[in-house]
Design a protein around this motif. Structure first.
Motif, PDB file in Angstrom:
ATOM      1  N   VAL A  79       0.829  -1.263   0.020  1.00  0.00           N
ATOM      2  CA  VAL A  79       0.089   0.098  -0.358  1.00  0.00           C
ATOM      3  C   VAL A  79       0.986   1.171  -0.174  1.00  0.00           C
ATOM      4  CG1 VAL A  79      -1.556  -1.532   1.409  1.00  0.00           C
ATOM      5  CG2 VAL A  79      -0.401   0.359   2.408  1.00  0.00           C
ATOM      6  N   LYS A  80       0.494   2.218  -0.308  1.00  0.00           N
ATOM      7  CA  LYS A  80       0.957   3.548  -0.578  1.00  0.00           C
ATOM      8  C   LYS A  80       0.192   4.531   0.717  1.00  0.00           C
ATOM      9  CE  LYS A  80       2.516   7.264  -3.418  1.00  0.00           C
ATOM     10  NZ  LYS A  80       2.968   8.018  -4.419  1.00  0.00           N
ATOM     11  N   ILE A  81       0.501   5.073   1.756  1.00  0.00           N
ATOM     12  CA  ILE A  81      -0.031   6.237   2.697  1.00  0.00           C
ATOM     13  C   ILE A  81      -0.535   7.204   1.516  1.00  0.00           C
ATOM     14  CG2 ILE A  81       0.303   7.127   4.698  1.00  0.00           C
ATOM     15  CD1 ILE A  81       0.184   3.688   4.982  1.00  0.00           C
ATOM     16  N   SER A  82      -1.696   7.298   1.765  1.00  0.00           N
ATOM     17  CA  SER A  82      -2.362   8.750   1.877  1.00  0.00           C
ATOM     18  C   SER A  82      -2.351   9.893   2.198  1.00  0.00           C
ATOM     19  CB  SER A  82      -3.871   8.706   0.839  1.00  0.00           C
ATOM     20  OG  SER A  82      -4.528   7.561   1.446  1.00  0.00           O
ATOM     21  N   ARG A  83      -2.442   9.196   3.529  1.00  0.00           N
ATOM     22  CA  ARG A  83      -2.889  10.293   4.691  1.00  0.00           C
ATOM     23  C   ARG A  83      -2.691  10.289   6.155  1.00  0.00           C
ATOM     24  NH1 ARG A  83      -7.816  11.735   7.000  1.00  0.00           N
ATOM     25  NH2 ARG A  83      -8.611  10.637   5.353  1.00  0.00           N
ATOM     26  N   VAL A  84      -2.427  10.686   7.101  1.00  0.00           N
ATOM     27  CA  VAL A  84      -1.673  10.152   8.891  1.00  0.00           C
ATOM     28  C   VAL A  84      -2.693  11.280   9.192  1.00  0.00           C
ATOM     29  CG1 VAL A  84       0.025   9.675  10.011  1.00  0.00           C
ATOM     30  CG2 VAL A  84       0.623   8.821   7.949  1.00  0.00           C
ATOM     31  N   ALA A  85      -3.072  10.571   9.922  1.00  0.00           N
ATOM     32  CA  ALA A  85      -3.912  10.814  11.412  1.00  0.00           C
ATOM     33  C   ALA A  85      -3.491  10.702  12.121  1.00  0.00           C
ATOM     34  CB  ALA A  85      -5.715  11.235  11.190  1.00  0.00           C
ATOM     35  N   LYS A 106      -9.350   1.378  -0.898  1.00  0.00           N
ATOM     36  CA  LYS A 106      -8.540   2.368   0.210  1.00  0.00           C
ATOM     37  C   LYS A 106      -8.396   0.585   1.727  1.00  0.00           C
ATOM     38  CE  LYS A 106     -10.466   6.893  -1.280  1.00  0.00           C
ATOM     39  NZ  LYS A 106     -11.055   6.073  -2.594  1.00  0.00           N
ATOM     40  N   GLY A 107      -7.377   1.356   2.583  1.00  0.00           N
ATOM     41  CA  GLY A 107      -7.512   0.792   3.149  1.00  0.00           C
ATOM     42  C   GLY A 107      -6.463   1.718   4.639  1.00  0.00           C
ATOM     43  N   VAL A 108      -6.679   0.882   5.989  1.00  0.00           N
ATOM     44  CA  VAL A 108      -6.820   2.086   7.035  1.00  0.00           C
ATOM     45  C   VAL A 108      -6.144   1.146   8.099  1.00  0.00           C
ATOM     46  CG1 VAL A 108      -7.921   2.881   9.318  1.00  0.00           C
ATOM     47  CG2 VAL A 108      -8.627   3.580   6.580  1.00  0.00           C
ATOM     48  N   ILE A 109      -4.251   1.913   7.963  1.00  0.00           N
ATOM     49  CA  ILE A 109      -3.634   0.935   9.236  1.00  0.00           C
ATOM     50  C   ILE A 109      -3.843   1.689  10.508  1.00  0.00           C
ATOM     51  CG2 ILE A 109      -1.979   0.227  10.427  1.00  0.00           C
ATOM     52  CD1 ILE A 109      -0.649   0.774   7.454  1.00  0.00           C
ATOM     53  N   ILE A 119       1.194  -1.038  22.434  1.00  0.00           N
ATOM     54  CA  ILE A 119      -0.084  -0.528  22.044  1.00  0.00           C
ATOM     55  C   ILE A 119      -0.137   1.041  21.792  1.00  0.00           C
ATOM     56  CG2 ILE A 119      -2.297  -0.540  20.639  1.00  0.00           C
ATOM     57  CD1 ILE A 119      -1.919  -4.162  20.851  1.00  0.00           C
ATOM     58  N   ASP A 120      -0.836   1.330  22.681  1.00  0.00           N
ATOM     59  CA  ASP A 120      -0.711   2.349  23.488  1.00  0.00           C
ATOM     60  C   ASP A 120      -0.405   3.147  23.237  1.00  0.00           C
ATOM     61  OD1 ASP A 120       0.743   1.166  25.379  1.00  0.00           O
ATOM     62  OD2 ASP A 120       0.222   1.938  27.594  1.00  0.00           O
ATOM     63  N   ARG A 121       1.398   3.032  23.548  1.00  0.00           N
ATOM     64  CA  ARG A 121       2.406   4.355  22.992  1.00  0.00           C
ATOM     65  C   ARG A 121       2.824   4.555  22.186  1.00  0.00           C
ATOM     66  NH1 ARG A 121       7.142   2.321  26.341  1.00  0.00           N
ATOM     67  NH2 ARG A 121       8.053   4.389  25.917  1.00  0.00           N
ATOM     68  N   VAL A 122       1.760   3.796  20.892  1.00  0.00           N
ATOM     69  CA  VAL A 122       1.824   4.274  19.654  1.00  0.00           C
ATOM     70  C   VAL A 122       1.325   5.807  18.689  1.00  0.00           C
ATOM     71  CG1 VAL A 122       1.400   2.986  17.328  1.00  0.00           C
ATOM     72  CG2 VAL A 122       1.839   1.742  18.271  1.00  0.00           C
ATOM     73  N   VAL A 123       2.339   5.847  18.553  1.00  0.00           N
ATOM     74  CA  VAL A 123       2.488   7.186  17.748  1.00  0.00           C
ATOM     75  C   VAL A 123       2.209   7.008  15.918  1.00  0.00           C
ATOM     76  CG1 VAL A 123       3.081  10.089  17.660  1.00  0.00           C
ATOM     77  CG2 VAL A 123       3.285   7.996  19.728  1.00  0.00           C
ATOM     78  N   ILE A 124       1.561   7.712  15.654  1.00  0.00           N
ATOM     79  CA  ILE A 124       0.883   6.715  13.869  1.00  0.00           C
ATOM     80  C   ILE A 124       1.933   7.565  13.009  1.00  0.00           C
ATOM     81  CG2 ILE A 124      -0.410   7.283  12.321  1.00  0.00           C
ATOM     82  CD1 ILE A 124      -1.349   5.171  13.750  1.00  0.00           C
ATOM     83  N   TYR A 125       2.475   9.119  13.447  1.00  0.00           N
ATOM     84  CA  TYR A 125       3.090  10.539  12.236  1.00  0.00           C
ATOM     85  C   TYR A 125       4.901   9.660  12.681  1.00  0.00           C
ATOM     86  CZ  TYR A 125       4.847  13.963   9.855  1.00  0.00           C
ATOM     87  OH  TYR A 125       5.673  14.711   9.498  1.00  0.00           O
ATOM     88  N   ASP A 126       5.136   9.100  14.015  1.00  0.00           N
ATOM     89  CA  ASP A 126       6.411   7.788  13.689  1.00  0.00           C
ATOM     90  C   ASP A 126       6.214   6.755  13.108  1.00  0.00           C
ATOM     91  OD1 ASP A 126       7.462  10.309  15.785  1.00  0.00           O
ATOM     92  OD2 ASP A 126       6.797   9.367  17.502  1.00  0.00           O
ATOM     93  N   CYS A 127       5.600   6.626  12.525  1.00  0.00           N
ATOM     94  CA  CYS A 127       5.041   4.932  12.063  1.00  0.00           C
ATOM     95  C   CYS A 127       5.471   5.289  10.381  1.00  0.00           C
ATOM     96  CB  CYS A 127       4.081   4.637  12.544  1.00  0.00           C
ATOM     97  SG  CYS A 127       4.088   4.047  14.398  1.00  0.00           S
ATOM     98  N   PHE A 128       4.952   6.142  10.365  1.00  0.00           N
ATOM     99  CA  PHE A 128       4.558   6.363   8.744  1.00  0.00           C
ATOM    100  C   PHE A 128       4.102   7.499   8.272  1.00  0.00           C
ATOM    101  CE2 PHE A 128       1.649   3.236   9.667  1.00  0.00           C
ATOM    102  CZ  PHE A 128       2.707   1.832   9.485  1.00  0.00           C
TER     103      PHE A 128
END
Length: 200
Positions: A79-85, A106-109, A119-128
């Motif tokens: 997949v290609k990341i299109s948007r990070v929330a 479309k997909g959502v991670i 899991i509770d410490r995941v920061v999306i912007y630090d991953c993708f």
């Protein structure tokens, strides 16, 4: 994903203008027109409404003897990341296994599906980041428009990313970082396990 049209077309048929449509699979652009490159069926894919700039419908031509490939739970997809929330990364599914898709899905991670620990410490912007190419597993059909995807396994995650500073392809340096070869700048990512990856 909506197929608003499915008429038969031949190679060279003008299907619309680039002012109105974006070019998809089975077409090419010339002199402002979207033109069929294969014999098949014309299909217009209307993008889902989002709170961003309106996007043009995409014109595709599917070959008559090609059945559309559809992702299913358990499939490994690229997949290609299109948007990070804040709570999820949104992506476009490009391949199932090694086979390219002729239809856009479309997909959502989600935050809870990024990794298997802390899991509770995941920061999306630090991953993708937008533009990253990611290997993921299809978990389920989330809703009418998006598949839920997971990168929780070690071999899943970012496989290609460009640096924010120089735009160069970055090199994995650990499970959670990649480095720009030009500037030596380090950026955080959820990196897919590769044979060449340096152990962290």
């Amino acid at each position: 994903m909506s197929a608003a049209d499915a008429q038969g077309v031949c190679v060279g048929d003008r299907l619309g203008t680039t002012d109105t449509y974006a070019a998809g699979e089975g077409v090419f652009v010339r002199d402002g027109f979207v033109i069929a490159s294969v014999v098949g069926f014309k299909r217009v894919e209307v993008p889902a409404a989002a709170g961003e700039l309106p996007q043009k419908p995409t014109l595709h031509v599917a070959s008559r003897d090609t059945l559309p490939l559809v992702p299913k739970p358990g499939d490994i997809v690229t997949v290609k990341i299109s948007r990070v929330a804040q709570t999820a990364a949104h992506a476009l599914i490009m391949c199932v296994g090694r086979q390219a898709l002729s239809t856009e899905f479309k997909g959502v991670i989600r935050q809870q599906d990024v990794r298997s620990t802390e899991i509770d410490r995941v920061v999306i912007y630090d991953c993708f980041r937008p533009g990253d190419i990611v290997r993921a597993e299809v978990v389920s059909l989330g809703d009418a428009r998006s598949y839920y995807l997971s990168t929780a396994k070690n071999e899943l995650g970012v496989v290609y990313a460009k640096s924010a500073t120089a735009g160069a392809a970055m090199v994995p340096t650990s499970w959670v970082t990649m480095q720009c070869p030009d500037t030596q700048a380090v950026e955080k990512r959820k990196v897919a396990k590769l044979e060449s990856l340096v152990s962290a």
